[in-house]
Every structure is written in structure tokens, then in C-alpha cells.
Design an enzyme around this catalytic site. Structure first.
Site, PDB file in Angstrom:
ATOM      1  CB  VAL A  46       3.930   4.899  -7.069  1.00 51.71           C
ATOM      2  CG1 VAL A  46       4.441   6.180  -6.475  1.00 51.71           C
ATOM      3  CG2 VAL A  46       2.481   5.028  -7.452  1.00 51.71           C
ATOM      4  CG  ASP A  47       7.672   9.346 -10.723  1.00 51.74           C
ATOM      5  OD1 ASP A  47       6.773   9.740 -11.477  1.00 51.74           O
ATOM      6  OD2 ASP A  47       8.744   9.963 -10.553  1.00 51.74           O
ATOM      7  CG  ASP A  67      -1.105  -0.606 -10.350  1.00 52.62           C
ATOM      8  OD1 ASP A  67      -0.823   0.595 -10.171  1.00 52.62           O
ATOM      9  OD2 ASP A  67      -0.781  -1.236 -11.371  1.00 52.62           O
ATOM     10  CB  ILE A  68      -2.117   4.260  -7.277  1.00 53.01           C
ATOM     11  CG1 ILE A  68      -3.022   5.428  -6.871  1.00 53.01           C
ATOM     12  CG2 ILE A  68      -0.944   4.732  -8.119  1.00 53.01           C
ATOM     13  CD1 ILE A  68      -2.383   6.386  -5.890  1.00 53.01           C
ATOM     14  CE1 TYR A 113      13.559   9.937  -3.305  1.00 54.06           C
ATOM     15  CE2 TYR A 113      11.751  11.407  -2.781  1.00 54.06           C
ATOM     16  CZ  TYR A 113      12.800  11.056  -3.597  1.00 54.06           C
ATOM     17  OH  TYR A 113      13.089  11.824  -4.706  1.00 54.06           O
ATOM     18  CG  ASN A 144      12.379  12.710  -9.228  1.00 54.55           C
ATOM     19  OD1 ASN A 144      12.505  13.701  -9.939  1.00 54.55           O
ATOM     20  ND2 ASN A 144      12.340  11.485  -9.724  1.00 54.55           N
ATOM     21  CB  THR A 150       6.527   4.282   2.607  1.00 54.40           C
ATOM     22  OG1 THR A 150       5.677   3.882   1.520  1.00 54.40           O
ATOM     23  CG2 THR A 150       5.810   5.258   3.501  1.00 54.40           C
ATOM     24  N   GLY A 151       8.866   4.165  -0.058  1.00 50.23           N
ATOM     25  CA  GLY A 151       9.605   3.220  -0.905  1.00 50.23           C
ATOM     26  C   GLY A 151      11.067   3.617  -0.972  1.00 50.23           C
TER      27      GLY A 151
HETATM   28  N1  AR6 Z   1       0.554   1.694  -6.956  1.00 50.60           N
HETATM   29  C1  AR6 Z   1       0.530   2.095  -5.680  1.00 50.60           C
HETATM   30  N2  AR6 Z   1       1.620   2.147  -4.881  1.00 50.60           N
HETATM   31  C2  AR6 Z   1       2.785   1.776  -5.422  1.00 50.60           C
HETATM   32  C3  AR6 Z   1       2.911   1.352  -6.775  1.00 50.60           C
HETATM   33  C4  AR6 Z   1       1.732   1.326  -7.558  1.00 50.60           C
HETATM   34  N3  AR6 Z   1       1.736   0.942  -8.824  1.00 50.60           N
HETATM   35  N4  AR6 Z   1       4.216   1.041  -6.997  1.00 50.60           N
HETATM   36  C5  AR6 Z   1       4.888   1.269  -5.843  1.00 50.60           C
HETATM   37  N5  AR6 Z   1       4.027   1.699  -4.892  1.00 50.60           N
HETATM   38  P1  AR6 Z   1       8.128   4.920  -4.182  1.00 50.60           P
HETATM   39  P2  AR6 Z   1       9.024   7.311  -2.704  1.00 50.60           P
HETATM   40  C6  AR6 Z   1       4.288   2.060  -3.484  1.00 50.60           C
HETATM   41  O1  AR6 Z   1       9.477   4.320  -4.126  1.00 50.60           O
HETATM   42  O2  AR6 Z   1       9.481   6.469  -1.569  1.00 50.60           O
HETATM   43  C7  AR6 Z   1      10.709   7.324  -7.577  1.00 50.60           C
HETATM   44  O3  AR6 Z   1      11.823   6.880  -8.303  1.00 50.60           O
HETATM   45  C8  AR6 Z   1       5.513   1.528  -2.815  1.00 50.60           C
HETATM   46  O4  AR6 Z   1       5.317   0.192  -2.382  1.00 50.60           O
HETATM   47  O5  AR6 Z   1       7.358   4.822  -5.441  1.00 50.60           O
HETATM   48  O6  AR6 Z   1       8.219   8.535  -2.412  1.00 50.60           O
HETATM   49  C9  AR6 Z   1      10.491   8.818  -7.703  1.00 50.60           C
HETATM   50  O7  AR6 Z   1      10.844   9.295  -8.991  1.00 50.60           O
HETATM   51  C10 AR6 Z   1       5.672   2.487  -1.646  1.00 50.60           C
HETATM   52  O8  AR6 Z   1       4.860   2.066  -0.552  1.00 50.60           O
HETATM   53  O9  AR6 Z   1       8.166   6.506  -3.804  1.00 50.60           O
HETATM   54  C11 AR6 Z   1      11.379   9.378  -6.640  1.00 50.60           C
HETATM   55  O10 AR6 Z   1      12.712   9.511  -7.108  1.00 50.60           O
HETATM   56  C12 AR6 Z   1       5.094   3.799  -2.178  1.00 50.60           C
HETATM   57  O11 AR6 Z   1       4.439   3.470  -3.409  1.00 50.60           O
HETATM   58  C13 AR6 Z   1      11.331   8.334  -5.554  1.00 50.60           C
HETATM   59  O12 AR6 Z   1      10.977   7.120  -6.200  1.00 50.60           O
HETATM   60  C14 AR6 Z   1       6.128   4.863  -2.447  1.00 50.60           C
HETATM   61  O13 AR6 Z   1       7.291   4.280  -2.989  1.00 50.60           O
HETATM   62  C15 AR6 Z   1      10.246   8.645  -4.552  1.00 50.60           C
HETATM   63  O14 AR6 Z   1      10.321   7.716  -3.502  1.00 50.60           O
END
Ligand code: AR6
Length: 179
Positions: free
Chosen positions: A38-39, A15-16, A126, A29, A123-124
Site C-alpha cells: 500500500v505504501d 484500493d485505498i 509484515y 516503514n 498484514t502484508g
Molecule cells: N489499497 C489498500 N490496501 C492495500 C493496497 C492498496 N492499494 N495495496 C496493498 N494493500 P503492506 P505492511 C494491503 O505489505 O504489512 C511496505 O513495503 C495488503 O493487501 O502494504 O504493513 C512498507 O514500506 C495488506 O492487507 O504493509 C513497509 O516496508 C495491507 O495493505 C512494509 O511494506 C498491508 O500490506 C509494511 O508492511
């Protein structure tokens, strides 16, 4: 762990928000007003100070990055960058994803930071394909380090939340030569 141009590159599963580094990068975003993934975790753990700072900045275009306080997080700063939404791969996605990593590192250097942690941007929610994202991320970070010899960076961590990403990053790093 690999060393590129004097900087350690490392993969960590977890967890970052728990990272004790100078800056963690947020996959935000364009509104910078928070979201899921993660946001959401960063804003939940860091508290309202981060959102206040984001509101003052007012937004961020795709591929760019801004820096704020890290509030109650262990890190000192949060670098918010906005990854591209995957739309099949022919809509400039790779260039935009690469510029997220490059612009985040540029901000870290401008603030003389030593230790930075990245999530797997895009990679989540998006939907950027994980392997393509990992290759672009590592390649862009390596390029940045090789073309910016005078900088504060000492250590860069790729924090993977999902085991699949940990494996992908580890495989790519293992194949990199120490340079
Ligand atoms: N620590 C590290 N990595 C994480 C954590 C964490 N606590 N939680 C999730 N991840 P995403 P995106 C990983 O969806 O695809 C948001 O709503 C997750 O498994 O967080 O860039 C924003 O507001 C994945 O591998 O970000 C934007 O609207 C990675 O973080 C949108 O999501 C990115 O997943 C951005 O989408």
C-alpha cells in the site's frame, strides 16, 4: 456499517488510493521513504510531493504516526504509521499495532478531520496474522471513539484489498453492537 459513539464504521473492498476522504492512512516503514504494498501504491499515485514531505520529517518509530500532504491523491492528507513486523506474537506486536490505529486517529482529531480510511496495517509484507490484526484494529478504534467523546470524526473506513480481510472485518463489525 456500524455506528459507535456517533461515528460510522464501514468496510470497503478496494484500493485505498482511490478513496475520497480527509485522510488515508499509509502502512509505512520507519524510514518513511516508500516501499511496496500500500505504501508503494500511495507514493506512486500521490506523486513526489508526499516523499518530499516524508523526507523533511525524517522517519517514524514503530507504532507512531505522522501526517503529510496527499499530493495528487483525492484525499487531503496521508497519515503515515509504521506497523510492527510479526515475530511470533510475543514481541509487543499487538500493543504496537493498536498504537498505530490510536495515534493515527489522534492525528486526525488534532487536524479536525471527519473522514479517515485505514488499510489493514502489518498484514502484508509484515506478516501479522489477518484475523488477529482485524480484531485488534477494530477493538482499538472502538475504544478510541468511546474514550474520546469530543472529536471531529464522523466516519472511519477499513479499506480491505484482499477478500479474506473484507470478510474478516465484516464478520467482526456485524457482531459489534451499535453503541
Ligand atoms: N489499497 C489498500 N490496501 C492495500 C493496497 C492498496 N492499494 N495495496 C496493498 N494493500 P503492506 P505492511 C494491503 O505489505 O504489512 C511496505 O513495503 C495488503 O493487501 O502494504 O504493513 C512498507 O514500506 C495488506 O492487507 O504493509 C513497509 O516496508 C495491507 O495493505 C512494509 O511494506 C498491508 O500490506 C509494511 O508492511
Amino acid at each position: 456499517m456500524k455506528q459507535i459513539a456517533g461515528v460510522l464504521l464501514e468496510v470497503v473492498q478496494g484500493d485505498i488510493t482511490k478513496m475520497e476522504v480527509d485522510a488515508i492512512v499509509n502502512a509505512a516503514n520507519t524510514s518513511l521513504l516508500g516501499g511496496g504494498g500500500v505504501d508503494g501504491a500511495i507514493h506512486r499515485t500521490g506523486g513526489p510531493e508526499i516523499l518530499e514531505a516524508c523526507k523533511r520529517i525524517g522517519g517514524c518509530p514503530v507504532g507512531e504516526a505522522v501526517i503529510t500532504t496527499a499530493g495528487k491523491l483525492k484525499a487531503k492528507f496521508v497519515i503515515h504509521t509504521v506497523g510492527p513486523i510479526w515475530r511470533g506474537g510475543e514481541n509487543n506486536e499487538e500493543a504496537l499495532l493498536r498504537s498505530c490505529y490510536r495515534n493515527s486517529l489522534q492525528l486526525a482529531v488534532e487536524h479536525r478531520l471527519h473522514h479517515v480510511a485505514f488499510p489493514n496495517i502489518s498484514t502484508g509484507v509484515y506478516c501479522y496474522p489477518k484475523e488477529l490484526a482485524a480484531k485488534a484494529a477494530i477493538d482499538e478504534v472502538v475504544k478510541f471513539l468511546q474514550t474520546n467523546p469530543k472529536r471531529s470524526l464522523e466516519r472511519i473506513v477499513f479499506v480491505c484489498y484482499e477478500p479474506e480481510n473484507t470478510r474478516l472485518y465484516q464478520d467482526i463489525l456485524d457482531k459489534l453492537e451499535n453503541r
